[in-house]
Each structure stands twice: as C-alpha cells, then as structure tokens.
Design an enzyme around this catalytic site. Structure first.
Site, mmCIF file in Angstrom:
data_model
loop_
_atom_site.group_PDB
_atom_site.id
_atom_site.type_symbol
_atom_site.label_atom_id
_atom_site.label_comp_id
_atom_site.label_asym_id
_atom_site.label_seq_id
_atom_site.Cartn_x
_atom_site.Cartn_y
_atom_site.Cartn_z
ATOM 1 N N TYR A 111 5.869 -9.458 7.702
ATOM 2 C CA TYR A 111 5.445 -8.087 7.929
ATOM 3 C C TYR A 111 5.883 -7.674 9.326
ATOM 4 C CZ TYR A 111 2.525 -8.964 3.877
ATOM 5 O OH TYR A 111 2.093 -9.278 2.627
ATOM 6 N N ASP A 154 0.832 -1.190 0.000
ATOM 7 C CA ASP A 154 0.000 0.000 0.000
ATOM 8 C C ASP A 154 0.873 1.249 0.000
ATOM 9 O OD1 ASP A 154 -2.358 -1.468 0.094
ATOM 10 O OD2 ASP A 154 -2.409 -1.490 2.282
#
Length: 174
Positions: free
Chosen positions: A148, A70
């Site tokens: 992540y 993103d």
C-alpha cells in the site's frame, strides 16, 4: 424488502474439470468506482470486469480478487482469477477442444487489453496480463503480499495529482 447482493463465488476448478482457470493482473484508477467488490447500488471494478467477460463469453463469468479496495482506491497490479466453462471456450475462437490453456489465456488477453474502444473496458481499468493459472491457484489464498502506498502533500496540493495524494496544508504534523 430488498436484500444486499451476496458476493458470487467463482467455479471451483479442482472439483470441476469442465472449467479452465485464468489468472489476471489489472491496474485501475478507482476514483469513479465504489471499490472492488460488487455492491448493490454501486459501480465497482468487479462488476465492470464481469460485465465485459459476460459479453466475451456469452455466459456469466464471476471473478475472485486477491483482495478488496474501498471506494476511490487505485491499484497498479491487483490479481484476480476467473474460470472459463468448457462450453464458453468457442467464444475465444477455438472450434474444438484442441487448445492449450496458454492459448486460451492469450486469446482472452487479446480481447481484454489495449485501448478502451478495443478492449471494452473503460480507460480507467486496464488488464495488464492474462495467464493460465497453475493447479490449485486462487487469487486470494495464493497472494504472497500486498503493498500500500499513501501519498501526502504538504501545502495546498496540486490539482493534477489530487486523485492520488492527500493535501494536508502547511505546518500540520501527521
């Protein structure tokens, strides 16, 4: 009416022996970008890398990433691949077809790595490695995992780390 730009599909090497696939590891600070994937009105990692590859090879070179990020997201070791058409190989300095894929990868790596003024990419994008891709390799489907990391700071935060951590104030529970 303007339509949204469609993601481009890289050449399929298995069906096209006139291309050579290279696998690349990239690191980037995504703060100033609109994510990984091409956007109709945004500055993306994919568009920036593809523009550099176009300058090197003098033809459009679409890339395929192992995933998307993103806006504002960073990566330490994201993998992507691209296919070099046989007709574009001379841009790497080879005058004939007597080269190995490892040599082609090394030549591409020398044009994509180093200081931003030498590699043609902004300082926020760094190519870590370029290698000849094994048969059947695809950055997305060959990916074996992703990691992540989320950084949270209790308190007001640190202005030097504000791009990389989320300040939540004091006394809040997550």
């Amino acid at each position: 009416a303007m339509s949204a730009r469609q993601p481009r599909q890289p050449h399929v090497r298995d069906d096209d022996s006139s291309t050579r696939r290279l696998a690349v590891v990239v690191a980037y600070d995504g703060y100033d970008f609109e994510g990984w994937q091409t956007q109709p009105h945004g500055r993306t990692i994919q568009d920036t890398i593809e523009a550099r590859l176009r300058k090197i090879f003098q033809v459009p070179i679409p890339i395929a990433g192992s995933g998307r990020t993103d806006s504002g997201v960073h990566a330490k070791g994201q993998v992507f691949h691209f296919d070099v058409p046989e007709s574009a190989v001379p841009a790497l300095g080879f005058k004939d077809t007597a080269y190995t894929m490892e040599q082609a990868a090394a030549a591409a790596e020398s044009r994509l790595t180093g200081l931003s003024e030498n590699c043609g990419l902004p300082p926020s994008i760094q190519i870590r490695s370029v290698r000849a891709a094994p048969a059947g390799f695809h950055a997305r489907s060959s990916c074996s995992g992703k990691r992540y990391v989320y950084s949270v700071c209790e308190g007001i935060g640190n202005p030097f780390a504000s791009r990389y951590s989320w300040a939540i104030g004091r006394g809040r529970e997550l």
